[in-house]
Design a protein around this motif. Structure first.
Motif, PDB file in Angstrom:
ATOM      1  N   PHE D 155     -48.661 -12.502 -34.385  1.00  0.00           N
ATOM      2  CA  PHE D 155     -48.233 -12.426 -35.773  1.00  0.00           C
ATOM      3  C   PHE D 155     -46.978 -11.547 -35.896  1.00  0.00           C
ATOM      4  CE2 PHE D 155     -49.568 -10.902 -40.282  1.00  0.00           C
ATOM      5  CZ  PHE D 155     -48.670 -11.791 -40.870  1.00  0.00           C
ATOM      6  N   ALA D 156     -46.961 -10.424 -35.151  1.00  0.00           N
ATOM      7  CA  ALA D 156     -45.818  -9.515 -35.209  1.00  0.00           C
ATOM      8  C   ALA D 156     -44.538 -10.242 -34.806  1.00  0.00           C
ATOM      9  CB  ALA D 156     -46.065  -8.311 -34.299  1.00  0.00           C
ATOM     10  N   THR D 157     -44.612 -11.017 -33.725  1.00  0.00           N
ATOM     11  CA  THR D 157     -43.449 -11.784 -33.271  1.00  0.00           C
ATOM     12  C   THR D 157     -42.960 -12.742 -34.353  1.00  0.00           C
ATOM     13  OG1 THR D 157     -44.313 -11.723 -31.022  1.00  0.00           O
ATOM     14  CG2 THR D 157     -42.638 -13.381 -31.501  1.00  0.00           C
ATOM     15  N   ASN D 158     -43.889 -13.514 -34.874  1.00  0.00           N
ATOM     16  CA  ASN D 158     -43.484 -14.549 -35.825  1.00  0.00           C
ATOM     17  C   ASN D 158     -43.054 -13.979 -37.167  1.00  0.00           C
ATOM     18  OD1 ASN D 158     -43.793 -16.747 -34.112  1.00  0.00           O
ATOM     19  ND2 ASN D 158     -46.018 -16.681 -34.381  1.00  0.00           N
ATOM     20  N   ALA D 159     -43.586 -12.801 -37.522  1.00  0.00           N
ATOM     21  CA  ALA D 159     -43.156 -12.181 -38.773  1.00  0.00           C
ATOM     22  C   ALA D 159     -41.658 -11.899 -38.708  1.00  0.00           C
ATOM     23  CB  ALA D 159     -43.935 -10.891 -39.013  1.00  0.00           C
ATOM     24  N   GLY D 163     -38.441 -13.228 -40.854  1.00  0.00           N
ATOM     25  CA  GLY D 163     -37.617 -12.268 -41.601  1.00  0.00           C
ATOM     26  C   GLY D 163     -38.370 -11.077 -42.162  1.00  0.00           C
ATOM     27  N   ASP D 164     -39.614 -10.903 -41.791  1.00  0.00           N
ATOM     28  CA  ASP D 164     -40.370  -9.769 -42.304  1.00  0.00           C
ATOM     29  C   ASP D 164     -40.375  -8.656 -41.258  1.00  0.00           C
ATOM     30  OD1 ASP D 164     -42.230  -7.914 -43.059  1.00  0.00           O
ATOM     31  OD2 ASP D 164     -43.776  -9.356 -43.594  1.00  0.00           O
ATOM     32  N   TYR D 165     -39.603  -7.593 -41.470  1.00  0.00           N
ATOM     33  CA  TYR D 165     -39.482  -6.548 -40.465  1.00  0.00           C
ATOM     34  C   TYR D 165     -40.451  -5.392 -40.664  1.00  0.00           C
ATOM     35  CZ  TYR D 165     -35.236  -9.130 -39.565  1.00  0.00           C
ATOM     36  OH  TYR D 165     -34.367 -10.128 -39.287  1.00  0.00           O
ATOM     37  N   SER D 166     -41.127  -5.363 -41.778  1.00  0.00           N
ATOM     38  CA  SER D 166     -42.042  -4.242 -41.983  1.00  0.00           C
ATOM     39  C   SER D 166     -43.424  -4.536 -41.406  1.00  0.00           C
ATOM     40  CB  SER D 166     -42.161  -3.921 -43.474  1.00  0.00           C
ATOM     41  OG  SER D 166     -42.697  -5.039 -44.141  1.00  0.00           O
ATOM     42  N   ARG D 167     -43.791  -5.763 -41.429  1.00  0.00           N
ATOM     43  CA  ARG D 167     -45.105  -6.152 -40.908  1.00  0.00           C
ATOM     44  C   ARG D 167     -45.325  -5.656 -39.475  1.00  0.00           C
ATOM     45  NH1 ARG D 167     -49.818  -7.354 -42.930  1.00  0.00           N
ATOM     46  NH2 ARG D 167     -49.020  -8.959 -44.350  1.00  0.00           N
ATOM     47  N   PRO D 168     -44.380  -5.888 -38.552  1.00  0.00           N
ATOM     48  CA  PRO D 168     -44.631  -5.437 -37.175  1.00  0.00           C
ATOM     49  C   PRO D 168     -44.894  -3.943 -37.081  1.00  0.00           C
ATOM     50  CG  PRO D 168     -42.806  -6.950 -37.225  1.00  0.00           C
ATOM     51  CD  PRO D 168     -43.133  -6.672 -38.661  1.00  0.00           C
ATOM     52  N   LEU D 169     -44.188  -3.129 -37.903  1.00  0.00           N
ATOM     53  CA  LEU D 169     -44.410  -1.684 -37.847  1.00  0.00           C
ATOM     54  C   LEU D 169     -45.861  -1.384 -38.232  1.00  0.00           C
ATOM     55  CD1 LEU D 169     -41.128  -0.266 -39.419  1.00  0.00           C
ATOM     56  CD2 LEU D 169     -41.616  -1.012 -37.081  1.00  0.00           C
ATOM     57  N   ASN D 170     -46.293  -2.047 -39.270  1.00  0.00           N
ATOM     58  CA  ASN D 170     -47.649  -1.859 -39.740  1.00  0.00           C
ATOM     59  C   ASN D 170     -48.675  -2.273 -38.680  1.00  0.00           C
ATOM     60  OD1 ASN D 170     -50.137  -2.984 -41.261  1.00  0.00           O
ATOM     61  ND2 ASN D 170     -49.176  -1.505 -42.653  1.00  0.00           N
ATOM     62  N   ALA D 198     -57.130  -6.537 -21.740  1.00  0.00           N
ATOM     63  CA  ALA D 198     -56.138  -7.463 -22.294  1.00  0.00           C
ATOM     64  C   ALA D 198     -55.422  -6.839 -23.484  1.00  0.00           C
ATOM     65  CB  ALA D 198     -56.824  -8.762 -22.706  1.00  0.00           C
ATOM     66  N   LEU D 199     -56.096  -5.962 -24.199  1.00  0.00           N
ATOM     67  CA  LEU D 199     -55.493  -5.326 -25.375  1.00  0.00           C
ATOM     68  C   LEU D 199     -54.195  -4.609 -25.023  1.00  0.00           C
ATOM     69  CD1 LEU D 199     -55.671  -4.353 -28.356  1.00  0.00           C
ATOM     70  CD2 LEU D 199     -57.004  -2.409 -27.547  1.00  0.00           C
ATOM     71  N   LYS D 200     -54.201  -3.992 -23.808  1.00  0.00           N
ATOM     72  CA  LYS D 200     -53.015  -3.219 -23.426  1.00  0.00           C
ATOM     73  C   LYS D 200     -51.748  -4.067 -23.475  1.00  0.00           C
ATOM     74  CE  LYS D 200     -55.973  -0.432 -20.611  1.00  0.00           C
ATOM     75  NZ  LYS D 200     -56.602  -0.339 -19.294  1.00  0.00           N
ATOM     76  N   TYR D 201     -51.874  -5.325 -23.087  1.00  0.00           N
ATOM     77  CA  TYR D 201     -50.700  -6.192 -23.115  1.00  0.00           C
ATOM     78  C   TYR D 201     -50.289  -6.523 -24.538  1.00  0.00           C
ATOM     79  CZ  TYR D 201     -51.053  -6.294 -18.180  1.00  0.00           C
ATOM     80  OH  TYR D 201     -51.066  -5.891 -16.880  1.00  0.00           O
ATOM     81  N   ASP D 202     -51.262  -6.660 -25.407  1.00  0.00           N
ATOM     82  CA  ASP D 202     -50.935  -6.895 -26.814  1.00  0.00           C
ATOM     83  C   ASP D 202     -50.172  -5.698 -27.358  1.00  0.00           C
ATOM     84  OD1 ASP D 202     -52.352  -9.280 -26.694  1.00  0.00           O
ATOM     85  OD2 ASP D 202     -54.238  -8.294 -27.199  1.00  0.00           O
ATOM     86  N   VAL D 203     -50.657  -4.501 -27.016  1.00  0.00           N
ATOM     87  CA  VAL D 203     -49.984  -3.285 -27.471  1.00  0.00           C
ATOM     88  C   VAL D 203     -48.537  -3.277 -27.001  1.00  0.00           C
ATOM     89  CG1 VAL D 203     -49.909  -0.774 -27.204  1.00  0.00           C
ATOM     90  CG2 VAL D 203     -52.099  -1.924 -27.570  1.00  0.00           C
ATOM     91  N   LYS D 204     -48.361  -3.584 -25.722  1.00  0.00           N
ATOM     92  CA  LYS D 204     -47.018  -3.550 -25.157  1.00  0.00           C
ATOM     93  C   LYS D 204     -46.084  -4.524 -25.874  1.00  0.00           C
ATOM     94  CE  LYS D 204     -44.686  -4.123 -20.850  1.00  0.00           C
ATOM     95  NZ  LYS D 204     -44.638  -5.278 -19.981  1.00  0.00           N
ATOM     96  N   ARG D 205     -46.571  -5.735 -26.111  1.00  0.00           N
ATOM     97  CA  ARG D 205     -45.737  -6.733 -26.766  1.00  0.00           C
ATOM     98  C   ARG D 205     -45.343  -6.257 -28.161  1.00  0.00           C
ATOM     99  NH1 ARG D 205     -41.716  -9.942 -26.892  1.00  0.00           N
ATOM    100  NH2 ARG D 205     -41.666 -11.114 -28.821  1.00  0.00           N
ATOM    101  N   ILE D 206     -46.272  -5.700 -28.889  1.00  0.00           N
ATOM    102  CA  ILE D 206     -45.966  -5.248 -30.234  1.00  0.00           C
ATOM    103  C   ILE D 206     -44.946  -4.108 -30.202  1.00  0.00           C
ATOM    104  CG2 ILE D 206     -46.941  -4.222 -32.329  1.00  0.00           C
ATOM    105  CD1 ILE D 206     -49.579  -5.685 -31.581  1.00  0.00           C
ATOM    106  N   GLU D 207     -45.117  -3.224 -29.196  1.00  0.00           N
ATOM    107  CA  GLU D 207     -44.157  -2.131 -29.084  1.00  0.00           C
ATOM    108  C   GLU D 207     -42.752  -2.648 -28.817  1.00  0.00           C
ATOM    109  OE1 GLU D 207     -45.871   0.381 -26.155  1.00  0.00           O
ATOM    110  OE2 GLU D 207     -47.151   1.430 -27.597  1.00  0.00           O
ATOM    111  N   GLU D 208     -42.663  -3.706 -28.047  1.00  0.00           N
ATOM    112  CA  GLU D 208     -41.336  -4.274 -27.792  1.00  0.00           C
ATOM    113  C   GLU D 208     -40.707  -4.810 -29.061  1.00  0.00           C
ATOM    114  OE1 GLU D 208     -42.288  -5.620 -23.211  1.00  0.00           O
ATOM    115  OE2 GLU D 208     -41.799  -7.141 -24.703  1.00  0.00           O
ATOM    116  N   VAL D 209     -41.527  -5.439 -29.886  1.00  0.00           N
ATOM    117  CA  VAL D 209     -41.005  -5.963 -31.155  1.00  0.00           C
ATOM    118  C   VAL D 209     -40.502  -4.803 -32.003  1.00  0.00           C
ATOM    119  CG1 VAL D 209     -41.621  -7.144 -33.293  1.00  0.00           C
ATOM    120  CG2 VAL D 209     -42.477  -8.002 -31.112  1.00  0.00           C
ATOM    121  N   VAL D 210     -41.295  -3.740 -32.083  1.00  0.00           N
ATOM    122  CA  VAL D 210     -40.883  -2.578 -32.872  1.00  0.00           C
ATOM    123  C   VAL D 210     -39.590  -1.993 -32.317  1.00  0.00           C
ATOM    124  CG1 VAL D 210     -41.517  -0.236 -33.513  1.00  0.00           C
ATOM    125  CG2 VAL D 210     -43.206  -2.064 -33.638  1.00  0.00           C
ATOM    126  N   TYR D 211     -39.507  -1.938 -30.993  1.00  0.00           N
ATOM    127  CA  TYR D 211     -38.287  -1.439 -30.365  1.00  0.00           C
ATOM    128  C   TYR D 211     -37.084  -2.276 -30.793  1.00  0.00           C
ATOM    129  CZ  TYR D 211     -35.019  -0.252 -26.604  1.00  0.00           C
ATOM    130  OH  TYR D 211     -33.928   0.124 -25.891  1.00  0.00           O
TER     131      TYR D 211
END
Ligand SMILES: [Mn+2]
Ligand SMILES: [Mn+2]
Lengths: 240, 281, 240, 240, 240, 240, 240, 281
Positions: D155-159, D163-170, D198-211
């Motif tokens: 969801f973070a990626t697709n947000a 064009g929704d940049y606040s969702r990934p931070l949340n 498996a969660l660890k990889y989800d965390v990593k991906r989300i962190e990359e989006v935030v980055y």
């Protein structure tokens, strides 16, 4: 940690995991105790293969062991939360099968008939129906009974060696009855089915012993089935 | 379990529309498969029960004719009701498509039928072609179970509406697999006959098993993994029956020698009269 | 020897097996031929990962290969006795999945839409319904389509490398549509299900490519979903 | 059969076997129904990856499906004898994990926080503690929550794409909280552990989006952690 | 394809693969033929278990089958390149073991002694040493001999059933000799070792048959080992 | 390259492994020697199954082999560094079990009683307690004793064939005593437990032999248990 | 042992077993030596992942190791009887694959092209055709080449980390060529096929690296395929 | 769990008497084994907790010294209490006998200790000989846990009663197996450092992993099946860390290019100040 998730949830869950581990270790300790007692009963009952005179004494000793087993099951019943029987039962069922076998054997030696599930349950302080509490499932009762049949086939052989020719005839009818009963069932391909398949060989071995006795005219008396049924109660006193 | 419920609220792309059709087709297949599996399970259970019934034949109980009659009736009933249902489901379809769904029932039926024939002292075991006629049905009209057929199909069927033959095919491989299980039953028969003192049955069973085993030795089962496994089991059944006969022989021989010593004439006498009375156990 | 069991039964059965084996070897020869042709089509279409200009030519070449495949299927159709399709189909289905994938890819490259089962069947000379003759099952069509989705995820990556930023957007919508379609199906626990589970990874990868394009402002134009739908037909000509 | 053993025992046991088979088939039918409804909820919620405007509507639809699931669980609760939950639960737990995930997602979309076990249980008509009746174990609740984290990473990626940049931070704070919680646990080597890995990889991906968002100054505003916490409630309305 | 790698390499390799496939198919066809003939021999020899009078005739028929096997091996020898025996031998060794077993059985039935490797090789047209050409390895010879022991244990049982009480005594000495021989060996943990472990059961089974005959006084005569050794040569003619 | 991890560490470890490997190869050579000698003892003792008269001579020969084994164990004891017994013992224990079995058999044949652990250790030049040096563990002693029981069951069968009806009775009491002994042990679920489970079959087989003798009145004399105990010492001289 | 079987057979066989054991141990010793040398080469070449400047020196060192490997293969060639290559080759092929991989990597690093089978064979002192003697089969050559592709995918990643953006482009074309070549083949379902399936992941991974470089504008220059082909020869000298 | 209870009622043969002794000996061994397993389990748990604690080190939280100090105390405590218990159990015994009972705890401790050294920026990783001194103890008198020793043993010990050294041996193989797991922790450190923006740590972790992996490549693990498995895992950890550095590089490179375009100077600024503040997430 922020406001999203309360750390509390995880503390609670860790608590839950620790409790479960502790419970399992307590169960294991009790089961080991029951095991020890059932083993002792088994040792006493071994005497049937070598010295028939000592059988009554062995039965008395075995019953003492069953009493100790009952104490163990009582502790289990207190330990296991009422609705979690099936969550943990794998830990003790293997041993329960053995205890049922030994009780069945004792009752057969003492009284000459098949112990009922109700009686086994009573001896072990278990309920028959699971709605009443810590119980003995019918599958587990039958697993024990099948184990007993195997021991009886060995008993039949050794009884002859020890000069008792009536015991094998009695055992033969007993095991043959059991066999007929099981043949009525549609069993799934599970452990009960496997154990039942083994029963057939016990039946065969016992039949051979009976054949050997009959062919030599060693059978106590020629009797019709009706007579046999009558004679049944008497047999045990003769044999013992 | 269709997906009709969603149809209202989701706006469909052409892909979605196509997939709704696919979903229906898949569900139909799956449902038909499940129905046939259940029909097959019924056949399995009834066949097992018939085998059980046939095992109750004992010379000393003198129940052979009665049991055989009952068994035959029930076998016919399986053909005329259970297999007919499957044949209706398979009408106009490639029988191989749902083979795995009804194969267990079919094999168990073949086992039951051939065991029946064995006990009936048939001069010759029926093969798949012989059995096929029991599972071939003449029906008067197109079966009513098929409702979602297209118009063309309907008109085609109307031409043949008067009489139509439907079948539940017995494939040779299925027959051979089912027949292999017969070995187990004959072995059991051999052991049970020993128990009831019917020595002739023991030897007959053993001979039959040896012949059956020799027959299976002929087969070169290219690419079929089940047949070799069944042959292994059949070999074991044969060895068990041979052992039974062996035991009869050594014990019988012994009895004879005791007999000549005149100490066990009584016991031998009993064996001779086994057919009439209840035996000694 | 028992007279009940006649050895002819087994000879007859062996005869039957031998006949079947012969037929299977004939099938194998034809399938190998089809395989060769589908492989050639695959090689032509590999060009999408390295040289987009050559794609139209590759599609033409691939179609020639499909024509040859059709000939093979025609031979199979003639060889297989009526209503024996499912007895032998394991021999060619693996390859059919690949051909469906390649046809799907070709149509997507040429016209930008999902090939229908009817079209695939037509190209390969197969029937759609089993009652009409040698046919293409829905499961096999879907297996091929899922293989295509996997290739498209790779295509999306390489399109970016080759500087085409609109193609991934198009692929993303295409595969997402496909994904929604598949979610409508009730899949059993079979190979189709496993393949569909893999689709999730393809979708994710494509979404990440689109994400990379979007966050860098490389997308051809910022457009609403509505505009996107309109733009769709146009995209392919631009991309090809 | 003679007097040794009453045939009745075996008739009773056959009855028992038949009952159990019947019970299992009934369970299977209900579970299939629940499954169908949870699947429908999943389809509705897919919209988060393509059209954020439709999310509120999708949540409403999903809740209707959960209502239907609750009916299914109610039937299960009536069907399963009280003490036999653990004898049969394998048949429905796999699906329960999915429903928990979907409820968690819905609540997060609607209100922005992690659904509690109590709320999930209430929505599905289950008890929290097993002593009260048909319940939801904490392990099963957590399995569902972990599944949700995986969907949120997508969801973070697709947000961002939408064009929704606040969702990934949340989402990042949300999933990072979850991760911290799980890191506190001593998990056995079971399915929960695997899912957590498996969660660890989800965390990593989300962190990359935030980055990616941060590096480009696309984050809605630079805020301290304190501000972030305050802003949290507001975020969702902005995002939806 | 670019300048990195020459396509030629792969064309050459495909050629190699095709050649190998063709060779394997040729081998398979020949092996199938040998298999068929060895099977036929096996079927003829089955008669030992049901009709001892037909044994001499069965041996004659079996020998005809061995002649056909020899032709097959001749074809194999011509087909396999000299240095590649061990590359392909897995395809026929399984069957070779069976042929050795059948030849061993035939010779035992005809002449009462253990066939030598040289004789087997001669009957099958094989060399004894691999330097001379297509050969019979000693391991494969022994595998066949061990299979024979298993069949002999069955034969001992059935001979009794058919009223021949001297045959088991002869078999017992024969197999016991074989057992003593194998006990001298240091076997690795391979298939020969596994087969030898099975021999122990065959020995035990045969000893039990002899035991059964002895304890019932059915043995042709009570004889000391010394007498037995003398009597040995005479036995076979009596038995056959 | 990181300076934290020095490659010398790994070179040092490899050096350690190489030293160990060298030691292991030395051990293997000695063990092979012991193996050869124990095998020879086994071959000598095989005579019990065919010629009872030669038994005393076989025992003498076997004892010579044990002497050679003792030399091997002495070499091992010198080779293994102090307190490293358990690091390498897997290499020789398999063979130790066999030697214990053979010594146990020899003592039984010579003297009719169960060899003690002390005696076995003395014959092999081993210590009884680990603190004194290279020793014989109780588990390994017991493994050998169980192997002996298996051989005795075969011996009982063959003794009957050879016309010795008193030997089986003696064996039966001997093995039954052993069985009672083993029942006192709490065995873990290891190889000793598995081997002990097999003992049940040996006991059963021996009991059946005794049964066969008893029912045919072939037993040397009918005697009470008390008489039997007295008679025991005498039996062996009769039998040998 | 009696007249049935000549003990000689078993003595001869034991001799055969001993010879074979000795041969295998000799082979093992040589193979261990080759392994050690190939490992050392591998360690030298690890430097490509951390320090590109040291690559030329590493290649020199690796070549010294290959020289030592050649000596090992020479010893093997002398040891193995000519017709028994395929009987023993399993002992060294696993290692041969690794050496081929390392040689391939060295040549690629030094010269930028795919090493030919002829060159590998020459470096290792092997023949290309088996009729000439101890040889290198084409399958084994390809297994090594596929292993190299896997290492190159890691190299592509680390090259980027080390700031070399042109290397991945070169690797991409190289591995893509390899992939195209393998796609031409009809592979059986063997280890080569499995390794080829793994290649697909390597290709994908490398394409993603190239993608990452491209989308961020880090690629040395935007060039058409035509330009790329021209540039290819030049690249390697730049990179090394 | 002894068998003392039966002793009264069963008349003993000599065999029975001997087996009662055997039963005691077996029970003793088994009980000792179980005790050691439990001690080992405690060490495993505490080591895992220390590793967890060490993972909380974050540059921006400035807690390095504090955490390292805590960890060192706890590691020493493990040596001085938990391992001492095991050493007492193993006193005078062949350490290899109960190796499998305490191997898991020992390996986990080695992992924890070497991870501690890694974070402490030790100049050199300790090897098994270095660590051995921590698990070597001087005790004043014979341990009191051994009660069933023979008289001779007692008198022997009395001579050395004043001072005695006992150990819990670290075998090289155990060390190598424990150290291999360090790879997983360093990989985790690499990923976590990325999360907290500590780029230097990422590269340091990656280099250490590459060196560690190269070291393990040297090993020729004859007859040990675990080492190859651990090497495979170590390779995967190395690849993961390399991927992290790769990502930093491509993204960092990108940031640099954005930077020159002067659109994201602010973001770069943030990276530079990561060490001081709480970062942006
Ligand atoms: Mn059956
Ligand atoms: Mn770890």
């Amino acid at each position: 940690m922020s406001t999203f998730i309360h750390q509390e949830l995880f503390l609670k869950f860790q608590q839950h995991l620790d409790n479960e581990l502790e419970l399992k270790e307590k169960i294991r300790a009790i089961v080991r105790e029951i095991e020890q007692n059932s083993k002792e009963a088994a040792i006493h009952l071994q005497v049937i293969h070598s010295n028939i005179e000592k059988v009554p004494q062995a039965c008395l000793e075995a019953r003492k062991c069953f009493d100790k087993c009952r104490e163990g099951y009582k502790q289990l019943a207190e330990l296991i939360p009422p609705k979690q029987y099936y969550k943990y039962c794998d830990q003790w069922l293997y041993n329960t099968h053995r205890v049922v076998f030994l009780i069945g054997l004792t009752i057969y030696l003492e009284a000459g008939f098949l112990v009922s599930r109700e009686t086994v349950a009573e001896i072990l302080g278990l309920k028959v129906s699971q709605s009443e509490g810590f119980h003995l499932d019918i599958e587990d009762y039958l697993m024990g009974i099948l184990q007993m049949a195997s021991e009886l086939s060995r008993f039949a052989t050794n009884a002859v060696t020890l000069g008792d020719y009536s015991r094998p005839l009695n055992i033969s009818r007993f095991v043959s009855d059991l066999n007929s009963g099981f043949r009525l069932l549609n069993l799934k391909n599970d452990s009960l089915r496997k154990r039942f398949d083994a029963l057939k060989y016990d039946v065969k071995r016992i039949e051979e012993v009976v054949y050997d006795i009959s062919i030599r005219g060693l059978a106590p008396q020629v009797q019709t089935q009706a007579q046999a049924d009558e004679a049944e109660q008497a047999t045990d006193s003769t044999a013992a | 379990s269709t997906n009709s419920r969603q149809e209202e609220d989701v706006v469909d792309t052409p892909v979605m529309a196509a997939f709704r059709e696919y979903a229906k087709e898949l569900d139909d297949k799956h449902d038909r498969y499940e129905r046939i599996v259940k029909m097959s399970r019924d056949i399995t259970i009834e066949s097992k029960r018939i085998i059980f019934l046939l095992h109750t034949i004992e010379t000393r109980r003198n129940n052979r004719e009665k049991v055989l009659e009952d068994a035959e009736k029930r076998l016919r009933a399986v053909c005329e009701t259970n297999f007919l249902l499957i044949a209706r489901e398979l009408e106009d379809l490639d029988q191989n498509q749902y083979l795995r769904a009804f194969s267990p029932g079919l094999q168990e039926f073949i086992e039951a039928y051939s065991y029946f024939e064995y006990l009936k002292d048939s001069s010759k075991l029926s093969d798949w072609d012989d059995l096929q006629q029991f599972l071939t049905y003449n029906i008067d009209k197109p079966s009513s179970t098929k409702e979602n057929e297209t118009k063309e199909e309907k008109s085609l069927q109307e031409q043949t509406v008067a009489k139509k033959q439907i079948v539940c095919t017995i494939k040779p491989v299925e027959f051979i697999l089912g027949l292999a299980d017969l070995g187990g039953e004959i072995m059991r028969r051999c052991i049970n006959s020993l128990g009831s003192g019917d020595i002739d049955s023991c030897f007959q069973a053993c001979r039959t098993l040896q012949t059956l085993y020799a027959g299976y030795l002929r087969i070169r089962p290219v690419g079929n993994r089940e047949i070799p496994r069944k042959i292994t089991t059949l070999r074991q059944s044969t060895l068990k029956a041979e052992n039974v006969c062996y035991n009869i022989k050594v014990r019988g021989g012994e009895a004879a020698s005791w007999d000549t010593l005149d100490t066990a004439g009584f016991a031998m006498d009993k064996i001779a009269h086994d057919d009439e009375d209840e035996g000694f156990y």
